[in-house]
Design a protein around this motif. Structure first.
Motif, PDB file in Angstrom:
ATOM      1  N   TRP A   1     -12.164 -16.158 -23.714  1.00  0.00           N
ATOM      2  CA  TRP A   1     -13.487 -15.524 -23.642  1.00  0.00           C
ATOM      3  C   TRP A   1     -14.347 -15.929 -24.839  1.00  0.00           C
ATOM      4  O   TRP A   1     -15.578 -16.120 -24.708  1.00  0.00           O
ATOM      5  CB  TRP A   1     -13.359 -14.000 -23.602  1.00  0.00           C
ATOM      6  N   PHE A   2     -13.746 -16.062 -26.003  1.00  0.00           N
ATOM      7  CA  PHE A   2     -14.468 -16.477 -27.207  1.00  0.00           C
ATOM      8  C   PHE A   2     -15.116 -17.845 -26.996  1.00  0.00           C
ATOM      9  O   PHE A   2     -16.323 -18.024 -27.216  1.00  0.00           O
ATOM     10  CB  PHE A   2     -13.491 -16.519 -28.382  1.00  0.00           C
ATOM     11  N   PHE A   3     -14.332 -18.795 -26.529  1.00  0.00           N
ATOM     12  CA  PHE A   3     -14.867 -20.141 -26.316  1.00  0.00           C
ATOM     13  C   PHE A   3     -15.853 -20.188 -25.152  1.00  0.00           C
ATOM     14  O   PHE A   3     -16.871 -20.885 -25.219  1.00  0.00           O
ATOM     15  CB  PHE A   3     -13.715 -21.124 -26.064  1.00  0.00           C
ATOM     16  N   PHE A   4     -15.565 -19.433 -24.097  1.00  0.00           N
ATOM     17  CA  PHE A   4     -16.463 -19.392 -22.939  1.00  0.00           C
ATOM     18  C   PHE A   4     -17.839 -18.870 -23.348  1.00  0.00           C
ATOM     19  O   PHE A   4     -18.870 -19.409 -22.922  1.00  0.00           O
ATOM     20  CB  PHE A   4     -15.861 -18.502 -21.852  1.00  0.00           C
ATOM     21  N   SER A   5     -17.858 -17.851 -24.175  1.00  0.00           N
ATOM     22  CA  SER A   5     -19.126 -17.270 -24.632  1.00  0.00           C
ATOM     23  C   SER A   5     -19.943 -18.279 -25.436  1.00  0.00           C
ATOM     24  O   SER A   5     -21.165 -18.384 -25.258  1.00  0.00           O
ATOM     25  CB  SER A   5     -18.852 -16.020 -25.478  1.00  0.00           C
TER      26      SER A   5
END
Length: 323
Positions: free
Chosen positions: A171-175
């Protein structure tokens, strides 16, 4: 006229953008893996495609590390270049894609490859964004779709990261990827509409516009596993951009071959895989037909690119001053 060799040799001019070849091969490999899964087939081609991709990546890495060792000033010049800078994350993206391809083969060493790719891409992203924020020489004409590459790499992390159990990291990278996609999309269209046209040599990079929504859709389906409204927006916008660019086939067909042509490959692979995922989640046969047609196009395209690139290498048309 007699040709005078450059004093540094061809190694000094080996371009960082060569790693886009690995992205194209990885995309083809994953697309065929997905197709075999959807059609419940085993054509026996996955090990060969993975082997080719890993082999090409290994060769590229050895050559570029040799360049770094023998010609560090050339690497420093690429890092300072407003366009070439964006191609450095193709190294970490290649690792992430190789990890994704290997995941389909159920091998045990996916985690270290994925973790190395994710960490390296985060470092590249921090470096590039710092350059953007504290620049001294960037101009509006420097921005082009290649600037999406750092953002696209972040969106790729969840594709292999979620099955490995790293949901919050994914989720961190997707954001990060989604946030910078929106910013860069605005900047690129501002440049194309209100400022000078993109150089003909870099026109193939327009296909990179397809990658963020297509890969974003694939990653989001990993994270949420639900075909909701946001997922549909991502897929259909990626499909629209594909149609928009395919409608300009005549313009692209007139271009002289160069390494930027490899920008056609990975985005085409991304929308192909996304279409297979769309079919899996919706069971609408139309998406299966779209995916199959795109897979055929992608396969022909990559074979053509391999042929043209091999010919250019043999003719020494690549890795030369000013390339």
């Amino acid at each position: 006229m007699e040709h005078t060799p450059t004093p540094h040799g061809r190694l000094a001019f080996f371009p960082i953008s060569f790693f886009s070849v690995v992205m194209g091969l990885s995309g083809l490999t994953i697309a065929w893996e997905k197709a075999q899964h959807v059609f419940q087939l085993d054509l026996g081609i996955t090990p060969w495609l993975v082997g080719l991709t890993v082999g090409v990546f290994s060769l590229m890495l050895v050559i570029y590390l040799s360049k770094l060792w023998r010609h560090p000033q050339s690497v420093a010049q690429e890092l300072a270049h407003p366009v070439k800078l964006s191609f450095f994350p193709t190294i970490s993206i290649s690792l992430l894609l190789i990890a994704t391809a290997l995941q389909g083969m159920n091998v045990s060493f996916v985690l270290p490859i994925w973790a190395t790719g994710a960490l390296l891409h985060l470092l590249f992203t921090l470096y590039v964004v710092n350059k953007w924020m504290h620049h001294e020489h960037f101009q509006i004409q420097h921005i082009n779709p290649a600037w999406f590459i750092p953002a696209v790499g972040n969106v790729l992390v969840p594709v292999a990261g979620v099955p490995l159990g790293f949901v919050d990291v994914s989720w961190f990278f997707f954001s990060i990827g989604m946030f910078f996609w929106l910013i860069l999309m605005t900047l690129v269209f501002n440049r194309m509409i209100f400022h000078q046209a993109i150089d003909a040599f870099l026109l193939p990079t327009l296909f990179i516009l397809i990658a963020p929504p297509a890969v974003g859709f694939i990653a989001y389906m990993r994270l949420e596993n639900e075909l909701d409204a946001f997922a549909r927006v991502l897929y259909f916008f990626g499909l629209f951009l594909t149609l928009l660019l395919l409608s300009q086939f005549g313009r692209f067909a007139k271009l002289k071959f160069g390494l930027p042509w490899w920008a056609y490959s990975f985005p085409t692979a991304a929308i192909t895989i996304a279409s297979f995922v769309m079919y899996e989640k919706s069971q609408v046969v139309a998406y299966q037909w779209i995916a199959t047609g795109l897979l055929a196009l992608l396969t022909v395209l990559v074979v053509l690119l391999i042929t043209l690139t091999s010919r250019a290498v043999l003719n020494k048309a690549i890795c030369k001053p000013g390339h």
